[in-house]
Design an enzyme around this catalytic site. Structure first.
Site, short mmCIF file in Angstrom:
data_model
loop_
_atom_site.label_atom_id
_atom_site.label_comp_id
_atom_site.label_asym_id
_atom_site.label_seq_id
_atom_site.Cartn_x
_atom_site.Cartn_y
_atom_site.Cartn_z
N ASP A 99 42.51 41.76 -6.43
CA ASP A 99 41.09 41.45 -6.37
C ASP A 99 40.85 40.40 -7.45
O ASP A 99 41.65 40.26 -8.36
CB ASP A 99 40.27 42.71 -6.71
CG ASP A 99 40.35 43.76 -5.62
OD1 ASP A 99 39.62 43.62 -4.62
OD2 ASP A 99 41.15 44.71 -5.75
N LYS A 156 41.31 29.32 10.71
CA LYS A 156 39.96 28.91 11.06
C LYS A 156 39.00 30.09 10.86
O LYS A 156 39.48 31.22 10.82
CB LYS A 156 39.94 28.37 12.48
CG LYS A 156 39.91 29.43 13.58
CD LYS A 156 39.92 28.77 14.93
CE LYS A 156 40.03 29.77 16.02
NZ LYS A 156 38.84 30.38 16.50
N HIS A 186 46.05 27.46 16.37
CA HIS A 186 47.24 27.94 17.08
C HIS A 186 47.50 27.18 18.38
O HIS A 186 48.62 27.17 18.88
CB HIS A 186 47.20 29.46 17.29
CG HIS A 186 46.35 29.92 18.42
ND1 HIS A 186 45.00 30.11 18.31
CD2 HIS A 186 46.66 30.22 19.70
CE1 HIS A 186 44.53 30.52 19.47
NE2 HIS A 186 45.51 30.60 20.34
N HIS A 248 40.08 24.19 18.94
CA HIS A 248 41.21 24.01 19.85
C HIS A 248 41.08 22.82 20.81
O HIS A 248 42.00 22.04 20.96
CB HIS A 248 41.40 25.27 20.69
CG HIS A 248 41.50 26.54 19.87
ND1 HIS A 248 42.21 26.61 18.71
CD2 HIS A 248 40.99 27.78 20.08
CE1 HIS A 248 42.13 27.85 18.23
NE2 HIS A 248 41.40 28.57 19.04
N LYS A 334 33.98 32.42 28.17
CA LYS A 334 34.47 33.79 28.36
C LYS A 334 33.96 34.34 29.69
O LYS A 334 32.94 33.88 30.21
CB LYS A 334 33.93 34.69 27.22
CG LYS A 334 34.32 34.22 25.82
CD LYS A 334 35.70 34.72 25.44
CE LYS A 334 36.02 34.49 23.99
NZ LYS A 334 37.15 33.61 23.74
#
Ligand code: BG6
Length: 487
Positions: A99, A156, A186, A248, A334
């Site tokens: 921490d 990200k 990715h 992306h 989506k």
């Protein structure tokens, strides 16, 4: 000049890899299974240690971390956690909590790991932490001295607008020079991105037509069948544009549209990619459709009056000599009809039409196209017109298709995360995004973020709102059929 990707050693030098967020979702699903796969494939360094870390409140001891990793690999890995390979991997794992102001356990774990490796191993930090924790982790690394000469992998989102992206980059640069920062997107770790480079720059066949003289429009399409899968908290504050497009899809666009780099090494590649971003026109909200699937507002954790988009389609122009006047159409969302990852380059018709146009065959001028399907294992299809056998001069569409799955053994392939973690250990930034590129993309996005059009509803399982047709005109939204031989 940095080493080019053809000439560098295949395996990284000795390493201590430190996973921040080691108990989190990303580590469980991707990072621990990915690191184990690299180990099994013989792609980890000769000598390495992996240290997991998290705040003291979530701390594990070494044994518990190993059990956590075993479970993660069993659930999400391609290789089962068993046999000598697993035992060796498992023995490389340790844990040290950290921490801000209480970093002793992590420092000890990193020191011990370094001694176990011996010599002066590279240190690589993977920051798989939520955005709120990000700057404090960077500060923590700076204050302990652990960051010295180390590399850092950053996940990200790289900001949510231009101001926050600048602030984030400044916080990173206060501790890490840009040449030690590896921002993961990715999509850039998928095989197809490297293959776009190979296709364009290793062949005399494609590059000559890769420009406005021959290409009428480019479509980058990533429809997803999944809905938000219970990720309301993340999604409400983010939306599809920030989650998928500014990251992306724009990154892919950079690779599709770039000029030939001087060499296949990070600086040249990233210079060319950033030049594309600089040539992109700022987004015109009139050329953007935001959609929201019906039922989204009723999902647990979603504001019943939410204006968050679950779908975006847009058109953007690139003002340079190669692409002036060629629209780039981007679409993702989506809960759509199908899940695909496709880049389509539509070719112009020949100067003179000698054949009667068969609507079915030519599909509104879609006679010729080059289709890059980058869903692993990926495929490449060239579509053209041929004469149908018989007395009449009738045209029909034909395909020449290359499929990775049927052409190469899949055991050599790396999943996107595996590929990118390996690249980071090798110190090669070619497939990672650079701070100036990120900031430029937020600048391009600014007009849309300032005046977003209202969300339009669409039915789950559809292709998104009707309104998207207008922004593609005179072209169409068109998703080529899957190449033969693909599942
Ligand atoms: C992630 C997004 O970055 O990419 C998700 O946060 C999205 O919303 C995912 O579903 C898509 O990745 P892939 O590789 O499955 O296409």
């Amino acid at each position: 000049m940095a080493e080019s990707r053809q000439s560098r050693p295949p395996r990284p030098a000795d390493h201590v890899v430190v996973l921040f967020g080691a108990t989190g979702d990303l580590a469980r699903r991707k990072l621990l299974p990915g690191l184990f796969h690299l180990a099994k494939a013989g792609l980890m360094p000769d000598r390495y240690r992996i240290v997991g870390t998290a705040p003291a409140a979530e701390a594990l001891d070494d044994e518990a971390f190993r059990a956590h990793a075993r479970k993660a690999v069993a659930e999400f890995g391609r290789s089962k956690p068993e046999g000598p390979a697993w035992q060796e991997f498992e023995s490389s794992l340790s844990f040290g909590a950290a921490d801000e102001g209480a970093t002793e356990p992590l420092e000890t774990a990193v020191r011990t790991a370094g001694q176990a490796v011996g010599g002066s191993p590279h240190r690589l930090f993977h920051l798989a932490v939520p955005p709120v924790a990000f700057t404090s982790v960077i500060r923590l690394l700076g204050s302990t001295g652990l960051a010295e000469d180390a590399r850092v992998i950053v996940e990200k989102p790289f900001g949510t607008d231009l101001a926050s992206a600048r602030a984030l980059n400044a916080a990173i640069h206060a501790v890490f020079d840009e040449d030690r920062v590896f921002r993961i997107d990715h999509f850039l770790g998928k095989e197809a991105v490297d293959n776009i480079l190979a296709l364009r720059f290793a062949n005399g066949l494609f590059e000559p037509i890769w420009n406005r003289e021959h290409i009428s429009h480019v479509q980058i399409d990533v429809p997803e069948q999944i809905d938000i899968q219970g990720r309301a908290h993340f999604f409400e504050g983010t939306g599809t544009f920030r989650d998928m497009v500014v990251t992306h899809l724009f990154q892919l666009l950079g690779f599709v549209a770039m000029e030939p780099p001087v060499a296949l090494e990070a600086q040249s590649l990233r210079d060319e990619q950033v030049k594309v971003f600089r040539s992109m026109r700022p987004l015109d909200p009139a050329h953007v459709v935001r959609g929201q699937y019906t039922g989204y507002r009723a999902e647990p954790g979603v504001d019943p009056a939410s204006d968050t988009e679950t779908f975006v389609a847009l058109r953007v122009g690139i003002d340079n000599w190669r692409w002036a006047g060629v629209p780039f159409q981007l679409r993702t969302g989506k809960a759509l009809a199908e899940g695909r990852h496709v880049v389509t380059l539509g070719l112009r018709e020949p100067a003179l039409r000698m054949f009667p146009l068969d609507a079915r065959a030519a599909g509104e001028g879609r006679g010729n196209e080059l289709v890059i399907d980058f869903a692993d294992p990926g495929s490449l299809t060239t579509r053209f017109l041929v004469k149908e056998p018989g007395p009449a001069m009738r045209l029909e569409c034909a395909d020449m298709a290359f499929g990775y799955g049927t052409s190469f053994a899949s055991e050599n392939s790396l999943e996107a995360y595996e590929h990118l973690i390996l690249e980071a250990m090798l110190g090669d930034q070619s497939l990672f995004t650079r701070s100036d590129g990120i900031e430029r993309l937020w600048e391009v996005a600014s007009p849309l973020l300032e005046a977003p059009p209202p969300v339009e509803p669409y039915a789950k399982g559809s292709w998104g709102p009707e309104g998207i047709r207008a922004i593609a005109a005179p072209h169409r939204w068109h998703l080529p059929a899957r190449a033969a031989g693909r599942s």
